[in-house]
Structures are given as C-alpha cells and as structure tokens.
Design an enzyme around this catalytic site. Structure first.
Site, PDB file in Angstrom:
ATOM      1  N   SER A  70       0.825  -1.221   0.000  1.00 57.27           N
ATOM      2  CA  SER A  70       0.000   0.000   0.000  1.00 57.27           C
ATOM      3  C   SER A  70       0.856   1.267   0.000  1.00 57.27           C
ATOM      4  CB  SER A  70      -0.891   0.028   1.239  1.00 57.27           C
ATOM      5  OG  SER A  70      -1.644  -1.149   1.355  1.00 57.27           O
TER       6      SER A  70
HETATM    7  N1  SAH Z   1      -0.643  -5.027   4.240  1.00 58.11           N
HETATM    8  C1  SAH Z   1      -0.003  -5.257   2.957  1.00 58.11           C
HETATM    9  C2  SAH Z   1      -0.833  -4.763   1.796  1.00 58.11           C
HETATM   10  C3  SAH Z   1      -1.423  -5.901   1.194  1.00 58.11           C
HETATM   11  S1  SAH Z   1      -2.392  -5.804  -0.259  1.00 58.11           S
HETATM   12  C4  SAH Z   1       1.388  -4.711   2.917  1.00 58.11           C
HETATM   13  O1  SAH Z   1       1.817  -4.062   3.874  1.00 58.11           O
HETATM   14  O2  SAH Z   1       2.103  -4.967   1.932  1.00 58.11           O
HETATM   15  C5  SAH Z   1      -3.735  -6.802   0.307  1.00 58.11           C
HETATM   16  C6  SAH Z   1      -3.418  -8.244   0.632  1.00 58.11           C
HETATM   17  O3  SAH Z   1      -4.618  -8.818   1.127  1.00 58.11           O
HETATM   18  C7  SAH Z   1      -3.003  -9.088  -0.567  1.00 58.11           C
HETATM   19  O4  SAH Z   1      -1.789  -9.715  -0.303  1.00 58.11           O
HETATM   20  C8  SAH Z   1      -4.153 -10.103  -0.699  1.00 58.11           C
HETATM   21  O5  SAH Z   1      -3.736 -11.368  -1.172  1.00 58.11           O
HETATM   22  C9  SAH Z   1      -4.662 -10.175   0.737  1.00 58.11           C
HETATM   23  N2  SAH Z   1      -6.027 -10.654   0.890  1.00 58.11           N
HETATM   24  C10 SAH Z   1      -7.122 -10.387   0.132  1.00 58.11           C
HETATM   25  N3  SAH Z   1      -8.213 -11.034   0.617  1.00 58.11           N
HETATM   26  C11 SAH Z   1      -7.795 -11.710   1.735  1.00 58.11           C
HETATM   27  C12 SAH Z   1      -8.443 -12.582   2.667  1.00 58.11           C
HETATM   28  N4  SAH Z   1      -9.743 -12.905   2.566  1.00 58.11           N
HETATM   29  N5  SAH Z   1      -7.710 -13.096   3.676  1.00 58.11           N
HETATM   30  C13 SAH Z   1      -6.386 -12.810   3.803  1.00 58.11           C
HETATM   31  N6  SAH Z   1      -5.709 -12.011   2.945  1.00 58.11           N
HETATM   32  C14 SAH Z   1      -6.402 -11.473   1.918  1.00 58.11           C
END
Ligand code: SAH
Length: 221
Positions: A70
């Site tokens: 993000s």
């Molecule tokens: N917090 C992260 C940003 C991640 S982007 C960082 O600091 O880099 C969002 C993430 O959420 C992705 O990796 C995606 O695979 C995950 N995601 C989406 N739906 C999800 C779910 N139901 N359970 C767990 N992870 C999920």
C-alpha cells in the site's frame, strides 16, 4: 520482490525516508509514534531492488501475485486510526509484503497477520527483515474467518478492500477495541473506523476514500 538477503540501509535511504515522513506529516499524519515507525522500517527491503530509488515515494507498488504494497500514506493513516499501544494484540488481514506488519510490530504490537495467497505467504517466509520481529505471527488462511483460536483482539486492521464488514471480525474484536477496514468495491472504498464499546455497542465512522486490491473469499493455492 522481497529481499531474502540483508541489504544496506544507507544514508541515502535514511534521507529519503525522512523526506517521506515530512510528506506524510504535510498530508495530515500527526501521530509521532507512527511517523517514527515509518522512519525506522526500511521500505526498500520490501520491494524489488529495481525500485530501490523510488521506494520512498508515496505510491503503491506491485509485489507478488498481482498484489500491492500500500501507499505509505495509507499505511500511516490506517495505523494512526488503530491507536496501537504496546503489547496490543492486533489482527491484520492481508499480510502482503508484511510492511504493515513490521510497522505494527515496531509500535510494540503483537501481530497476527493472515494472508490468503500461498505464493505471498511463502515469499515472506524467505524475507530476512521480518525475522527482526519475534512478535509477528503469520498465517495462511482466509481473513473473513479471522483467527478464532487467538481471539479476541485489541485491534483489527484489514488491508484489502472488503465488500462488507465481516461479522466474524466484529465478533473477534475486544470490547473497547478498534477495527479499521476499507469497505466498497473495485471502484473504491471508504475507510471505516469501527469501535466496540465496553457495552458491546458498535459505532462506525467513515473516514475518506481509498483504493485497495479486493478482499477475496477463500484461500488461493
Ligand atoms: N498489508 C499489505 C498490503 C497488502 S495488499 C502490505 O503491507 O504490503 C492486500 C493483501 O490482502 C493481498 O496480499 C491479498 O492477497 C490479501 N487478501 C485479500 N483477501 C484476503 C483474505 N480474505 N484473507 C487474507 N488475505 C487477503
């Protein structure tokens, strides 16, 4: 790509990070502890070395499996809303690169982070920097279910765009707890700050527009 071998954190990186912190301050982030955590965690370690020079721009980047790390502003904004206290038990849905997990750990939280993409979960296993934080536990699973065996949590943060507020996550929030989640669809989400009173009363505040990758149901192998 996350970096599996220790890389240098040079004066150049530190300087760029300090500038990023100034930018976040100008954009309205006030919590000095959050800014200090951003100033400490080397974001360039979480990205491909090709992005090293631009790692401290306030922008999102592709990581593995079409997912993104993000914007620093978004990380700072969500973290500020969570009001993390030392030893807080924090559930994070969407480990992604684990940058947000490291920011939470830097603030003294005990982090329980769930990722649904196997490829990303495995990737982070090889990432050297996260080993600095013994207080981060990671899980391969579906964040819609939360982590019932570790509940309740003082704080919950969802870092993917959810179509609705998952009931299980509300259940796993402690009375007095804070839950931050972007809710909407592919065209954008509203950041919600949900608090659960000591009397279990739920209060929701809407705090601005964001653009996350979607929170999807089920695990992906
Ligand atoms: N917090 C992260 C940003 C991640 S982007 C960082 O600091 O880099 C969002 C993430 O959420 C992705 O990796 C995606 O695979 C995950 N995601 C989406 N739906 C999800 C779910 N139901 N359970 C767990 N992870 C999920």
């Amino acid at each position: 790509m996350l970096q599996s071998k220790p890389q240098e954190d040079t004066y150049l990186h530190k300087g760029l990070r300090a500038k990023l912190v100034d930018t976040l301050r100008q954009k309205g982030i006030k919590d000095e502890k959050v800014l200090a955590a951003i100033n400490t965690v080397p974001r360039h370690f979480f990205l491909d070395t090709a992005f090293e020079r631009i790692a401290y721009e306030d922008r999102a980047f592709q990581i593995v499996a079409q997912q993104t790390i993000s914007h620093p502003y978004t990380v700072a904004f969500q973290t500020e809303l969570l009001d993390v206290k030392k030893f807080d038990k924090v559930l994070e849905v969407g480990t992604g690169s684990s940058y947000q997990s490291c920011i939470l750990a830097e603030l003294g939280a005990r982090v329980f982070s769930v990722e649904r993409q196997r490829a990303l979960y495995d990737f982070v296993n090889q990432f050297f920097f996260i080993k600095k934080y013994a207080t981060i536990k990671r899980f391969y699973g579906d964040g819609y279910a939360g982590l019932s065996s570790y509940a309740p949590f003082d704080k919950i943060i969802v870092t993917a765009g959810a179509p609705f507020v998952p009931e299980k996550l509300i259940e796993q929030l402690k009375p007095g707890g804070i839950f931050v989640i972007p809710v909407g669809d592919d065209s954008g989400q509203k950041m919600l700050k949900i608090t659960k009173g000591i009397d279990h009363k739920i209060t929701t505040e809407e705090l601005g527009d964001f653009d996350f990758v979607p929170m999807l149901e089920g695990k992906n192998k």
